[in-house]
Design an enzyme around this catalytic site. Sequence first.
Site, PDB file in Angstrom:
ATOM      1  N   ASP A  61       0.835  -1.016  -0.123  1.00 15.57           N
ATOM      2  CA  ASP A  61       0.025   0.108   0.008  1.00 15.57           C
ATOM      3  C   ASP A  61       0.685   1.230   0.060  1.00 15.57           C
ATOM      4  O   ASP A  61       2.044   1.303   0.464  1.00 15.57           O
ATOM      5  CB  ASP A  61      -0.938   0.132   1.151  1.00 15.57           C
ATOM      6  N   LEU A 119      11.591 -20.577  -4.177  1.00 20.81           N
ATOM      7  CA  LEU A 119      10.515 -19.478  -3.633  1.00 20.81           C
ATOM      8  C   LEU A 119       9.302 -19.660  -4.650  1.00 20.81           C
ATOM      9  O   LEU A 119       9.601 -19.617  -5.831  1.00 20.81           O
ATOM     10  CB  LEU A 119      11.184 -17.961  -4.128  1.00 20.81           C
ATOM     11  N   HIS A 154       2.593   3.301  -8.778  1.00 21.09           N
ATOM     12  CA  HIS A 154       2.404   1.842  -9.294  1.00 21.09           C
ATOM     13  C   HIS A 154       3.546   1.536  -9.684  1.00 21.09           C
ATOM     14  O   HIS A 154       4.099   0.371  -9.784  1.00 21.09           O
ATOM     15  CB  HIS A 154       1.342   1.625 -10.015  1.00 21.09           C
TER      16      HIS A 154
HETATM   17  C1  FPP Z   1      -2.100   0.154  -3.349  1.00 21.55           C
HETATM   18  O1  FPP Z   1      -1.642   1.328  -3.049  1.00 21.55           O
HETATM   19  C2  FPP Z   1      -1.396  -0.698  -4.318  1.00 21.55           C
HETATM   20  C3  FPP Z   1      -2.348  -1.141  -5.320  1.00 21.55           C
HETATM   21  C4  FPP Z   1      -3.449  -1.218  -5.381  1.00 21.55           C
HETATM   22  C5  FPP Z   1      -1.203  -1.889  -6.535  1.00 21.55           C
HETATM   23  C6  FPP Z   1      -0.325  -2.386  -6.234  1.00 21.55           C
HETATM   24  C7  FPP Z   1       0.524  -2.759  -7.582  1.00 21.55           C
HETATM   25  C8  FPP Z   1       1.741  -2.838  -7.580  1.00 21.55           C
HETATM   26  C9  FPP Z   1       3.008  -2.656  -6.717  1.00 21.55           C
HETATM   27  C10 FPP Z   1       2.525  -2.892  -9.172  1.00 21.55           C
HETATM   28  C11 FPP Z   1       2.199  -4.145  -9.785  1.00 21.55           C
HETATM   29  C12 FPP Z   1       2.639  -5.277  -9.016  1.00 21.55           C
HETATM   30  C13 FPP Z   1       3.337  -6.482  -9.418  1.00 21.55           C
HETATM   31  C14 FPP Z   1       3.559  -7.431  -8.651  1.00 21.55           C
HETATM   32  C15 FPP Z   1       4.237  -6.436 -10.509  1.00 21.55           C
HETATM   33  P1  FPP Z   1      -2.730   2.696  -3.293  1.00 21.55           P
HETATM   34  O2  FPP Z   1      -2.706   2.958  -4.786  1.00 21.55           O
HETATM   35  O3  FPP Z   1      -3.958   2.235  -2.704  1.00 21.55           O
HETATM   36  O4  FPP Z   1      -1.807   3.625  -2.623  1.00 21.55           O
HETATM   37  P2  FPP Z   1      -2.642   4.857  -1.799  1.00 21.55           P
HETATM   38  O5  FPP Z   1      -3.372   4.264  -0.636  1.00 21.55           O
HETATM   39  O6  FPP Z   1      -1.420   5.840  -1.525  1.00 21.55           O
HETATM   40  O7  FPP Z   1      -3.647   5.738  -2.571  1.00 21.55           O
END
Ligand code: FPP
Length: 262
Positions: A20, A131, A37
């Site tokens: 997050d 892994l 992201h």
């Molecule tokens: C939450 O942060 C994150 C996500 C919903 C997406 C996670 C995805 C990635 C890290 C990239 C792709 C993954 C891989 C495995 C290649 P948020 O957007 O809700 O953050 P915020 O709370 O600050 O708005």
Amino acid sequence: MRFKPRTAATKPLHVAIIMDGNGRWAEARGWPRIEGHRAGAAVVRPLVEAAPNLGIRTLTLFAFSSDNWKRPPSEVSALMRLVREFLDAETSRCCKEGVRLSVLGLRTRLPGTLRRAIASAESATASGKVLNLNIALDYSSRDAILQAAMRLRGAAAISRADFSAALSNPPSRRATPDVDLLIRTGGERRLSDFLLWECAYAELYFTDTMWPDLDAEDLNAAIENYRSRERRFGGTPPAISDRVRGDAGLLAVSGNQDCWLH
Ligand code: FPP
């Protein structure tokens, strides 16, 4: 960096991470959320490299929840593209390093190109033994539980192992093991419908670090914190005489079930 070596007696860990803070990380820099992201996706490779040396056997990353479809379509498609690019870029490296890639969650709503990338990454890396890297995509733990209940309805008796196996989605997937340590970055303290059954006895670790800033040192700190805790699984602390010390922590026998205490 070098981490404290683990002995063979160390119980291999299942670490699950709610990644997050990408959006806030980007917004703090005046950048579009997608850049957060993108930076978040770049963090995965160094953590995968560090994981086996930290004693992790299974690493499950929450990349897209079934509730994330509510986000703007441009953000949703950017996330799908990032996961596909990750699979395309990482599959051959994972093969060489013994990393078995697999995806949990509903596949039917994913774009066809992503579904094909998943199928090819999963089959290419299927023999990986170092892994297990699970990526949760269009994943909802409550939906998985409902689906398992539907699959098992009518059964005369259902064991916990039966239920764990029935939670797998797709059904051919092997059961996801119990989570030892759940990490959530980004400062929030909630589970967000992630691995609710598998986290029944997970140790929880919350950090204010935004996901794109997390590095192998931070992961090591979370594991060290985990190893300082005593896991009793509802039992009482074992008598000193029953304890076997090791760098893994303490091994005790409670009833007829072996428990690892960290
Ligand atoms: C939450 O942060 C994150 C996500 C919903 C997406 C996670 C995805 C990635 C890290 C990239 C792709 C993954 C891989 C495995 C290649 P948020 O957007 O809700 O953050 P915020 O709370 O600050 O708005």
